[in-house]
Design a protein around this motif. Structure first.
Motif, PDB file in Angstrom:
ATOM      1  N   SER A 110      -9.952   2.306  -3.577  1.00  0.00           N
ATOM      2  CA  SER A 110      -8.886   1.408  -4.024  1.00  0.00           C
ATOM      3  C   SER A 110      -9.196  -0.027  -3.625  1.00  0.00           C
ATOM      4  O   SER A 110     -10.068  -0.299  -2.780  1.00  0.00           O
ATOM      5  CB  SER A 110      -7.552   1.854  -3.412  1.00  0.00           C
ATOM      6  OG  SER A 110      -7.629   1.829  -1.994  1.00  0.00           O
ATOM      7  N   GLU A 111      -8.456  -0.960  -4.252  1.00  0.00           N
ATOM      8  CA  GLU A 111      -8.692  -2.379  -4.008  1.00  0.00           C
ATOM      9  C   GLU A 111      -8.410  -2.716  -2.543  1.00  0.00           C
ATOM     10  O   GLU A 111      -7.403  -2.322  -1.975  1.00  0.00           O
ATOM     11  CB  GLU A 111      -7.796  -3.243  -4.901  1.00  0.00           C
ATOM     12  CG  GLU A 111      -8.114  -3.179  -6.380  1.00  0.00           C
ATOM     13  CD  GLU A 111      -7.519  -1.940  -7.018  1.00  0.00           C
ATOM     14  OE1 GLU A 111      -7.823  -1.678  -8.169  1.00  0.00           O
ATOM     15  OE2 GLU A 111      -6.742  -1.237  -6.337  1.00  0.00           O
ATOM     16  N   LYS A 118       0.828  -1.212   0.000  1.00  0.00           N
ATOM     17  CA  LYS A 118       0.000   0.000   0.000  1.00  0.00           C
ATOM     18  C   LYS A 118       0.851   1.246   0.000  1.00  0.00           C
ATOM     19  O   LYS A 118       0.539   2.242  -0.636  1.00  0.00           O
ATOM     20  CB  LYS A 118      -0.940  -0.004   1.205  1.00  0.00           C
ATOM     21  CG  LYS A 118      -1.854   1.207   1.278  1.00  0.00           C
ATOM     22  CD  LYS A 118      -2.823   1.089   2.400  1.00  0.00           C
ATOM     23  CE  LYS A 118      -3.893   0.096   2.064  1.00  0.00           C
ATOM     24  NZ  LYS A 118      -4.810   0.585   1.023  1.00  0.00           N
TER      25      LYS A 118
END
Length: 500
Positions: free
Chosen positions: A455-456, A316
């Motif tokens: 976001s994923e 991340k």
């Protein structure tokens, strides 16, 4: 017909009329100035408006790839150019009309004042001559009356028998003296009258007509200059109309360039993950008995939660060089783009190496043109660069091949009805969390703010929402939570308050 002939006696009328012409020029200059202020203010407001709605940076640059977003940006750019043309109108009007007419007005006032002053001086000179004429006329009348009295007195004395000869002679001399003086006054009066008539004739037939005709020419010139100013007001607007028309045409063209189908396809190309939809879950028949629990957590009711995209907290904060943090489809596109860039750089480096080799050959054949050894550092550096680029290309091509193989492997796993276990496409480079194992929440928390999980691996939460903490913050600022809807994912730790 002219002023000097027909208006020779209308000094006050001409004075008033020419003054009203000056006032009109001043009013027009003031009018144009206020027009330029309006144009400048309008242009400033348009620029502020376009700046306010112009997007810059980050996610907004991505949005501008879509035709409807890009068209709006084109419209803002065209409107900004339109504002520039309004500024051009203001500037040209200020310099071409206001400044020019202001300078001309100053000259006009001075010239008009000179003509009026000359007319007043001529009038005053004529009045002085008239006063001198009246004075000589009065003196002539007075002296002539005295001469007549003296003559009558001499005749009376001469007819008087008692008067002596001396008295008679004295009376005659006095009468002769007065008559001579009266004659001189008569001559002065005649000469002054002739002079005045000449001056008056010159004043009314030459001097005043010339002055008034000059003022007439001045007034007619003023009218022509003012008329030019009127026309300039329109011409300066017309001069920018072609550019303004192009701006408006650009706005229309921007509207015509929007393509909904194309934008939809672009969105698909940008965000297509390449993951195959999960297969159906198998039916678990508990009617044949419950298998012995192997752990305390296995006694809890099974909860099916939606699968998240493989989410790695380690990736991340820092994007991987091989783009392994991206979905397969996006990863392939990034790797392909990187390979294309490196290939272009390699071709340039090869061209440069070839050019250096040719130059070295020329220097070897013609030493007077240069020293071949001076090119060695560049040749060595270029060769090193070629090797580096080739190595980079091989590395990215290997990653691309693995990405393609990983996608096929992922498809096979999903088609084998194992959607609950997220497998790795490249060994341990993806860290997948096996969410279908039943986990016990380690605590509860309340959402302090609303968070949009775009976001994923992230999820969206709403302010005030109660959440179950599934995994605490490991020091990277994120924690995994479970919503009441069964949706699970990561959120910022600072957005929630853990219940004690």
């Amino acid at each position: 017909m002219d002023w000097g002939t027909d208006l020779w006696d209308q000094y006050d009328v001409i004075d008033k009329h020419t003054q009203s012409g000056l006032d009109l020029v001043e009013r027009y200059i003031k009018f144009v100035k206020e027009r330029t202020e309006i144009e400048q203010s309008y242009a400033k407001q348009l620029r502020s408006l376009t700046k306010k709605y112009t997007k810059r940076g980050g996610k907004e640059d991505q949005e501008c790839k879509f035709s409807n977003h890009a068209s709006f940006q084109d419209i803002l750019n065209e409107l900004n150019d339109y504002a520039g043309q309004r500024e051009v109108v203001a500037e040209t009007m200020m310099t071409g009309i206001c400044m020019e007419l202001t300078k001309y007005l100053q000259d006009l006032k001075y010239e008009r004042k000179t003509h009026l002053s000359d007319a007043k001086k001529a009038q005053q000179s004529l009045e002085i001559n008239l006063k001198q004429l009246e004075s000589t006329k009065k003196r002539f009348a007075k002296e002539w009356g005295e001469a007549e009295k003296a003559t009558q007195q001499a005749e009376k004395t001469e007819s008087d028998l008692n008067a002596t000869k001396m008295e008679v002679e004295k009376a005659k001399q006095h009468a002769h003296s007065r008559t001579h003086t009266a004659e001189e006054c008569r001559n002065d009066y005649a000469a002054q009258l002739q002079k005045y008539n000449k001056e008056q004739n010159h004043f009314y037939y030459t001097e005043i007509p010339q002055i008034f005709n000059s003022m007439q020419n001045l007034e007619e010139t003023r009218i022509r200059r003012l008329a030019d100013g009127y026309c300039q007001f329109s011409e300066m607007e017309k001069s920018v109309m072609p550019i303004i028309s192009k701006c408006l045409e650009g706005i229309s063209a921007a509207g015509g360039k929007t393509n909904g189908k194309q934008d939809s396809l672009l969105l698909i190309e940008q965000y297509k993950s390449g993951i195959v939809r999960p297969a159906d879950l198998e039916f678990e028949d508990y009617s044949h008995g419950i298998k012995p629990a192997t752990s305390e957590s296995s006694l809890l009711p099974q909860r099916v939660r939606p699968k998240l995209w493989p989410f790695s907290k380690k990736n991340k904060s820092l994007a991987a060089e091989d783009f392994s943090h991206l979905p397969p489809e996006q990863r392939k596109k990034k790797l392909q783009g990187k390979i294309e860039d490196l290939t272009r750089d390699l071709n340039k480096a090869m061209d440069q190496s070839e050019a250096l080799d040719k130059m070295k050959g020329v220097y070897e054949q013609n030493p007077q043109m240069g020293d071949p050894s001076s090119l060695e550092p560049q040749i060595t550096e270029t060769a090193h660069n070629l090797g580096r680029l080739r190595g980079e290309i091989v590395k990215y091509e290997t990653w691309l091949a693995e990405a393609v193989g990983g996608e096929e492997s992922s498809n096979a796993i999903n088609n084998n009805s194992q959607p609950s276990v997220l497998q790795s496409a490249r060994g341990n480079e993806y860290e997948f969390d096996e969410f279908d194992e039943v986990e016990t929440p380690i605590g509860q928390c309340s959402a302090l703010y609303t968070f949009d999980g775009n976001s994923e691996g992230t999820i969206s939460i709403i302010e005030g929402e109660q959440l179950s903490v599934m995994e605490d913050d490991k020091g990277d600022g994120w924690m995994r939570v479970l919503r009441a809807t069964g949706e699970e994912g990561y959120i910022p730790s600072s957005y929630v308050q853990v219940n004690q």
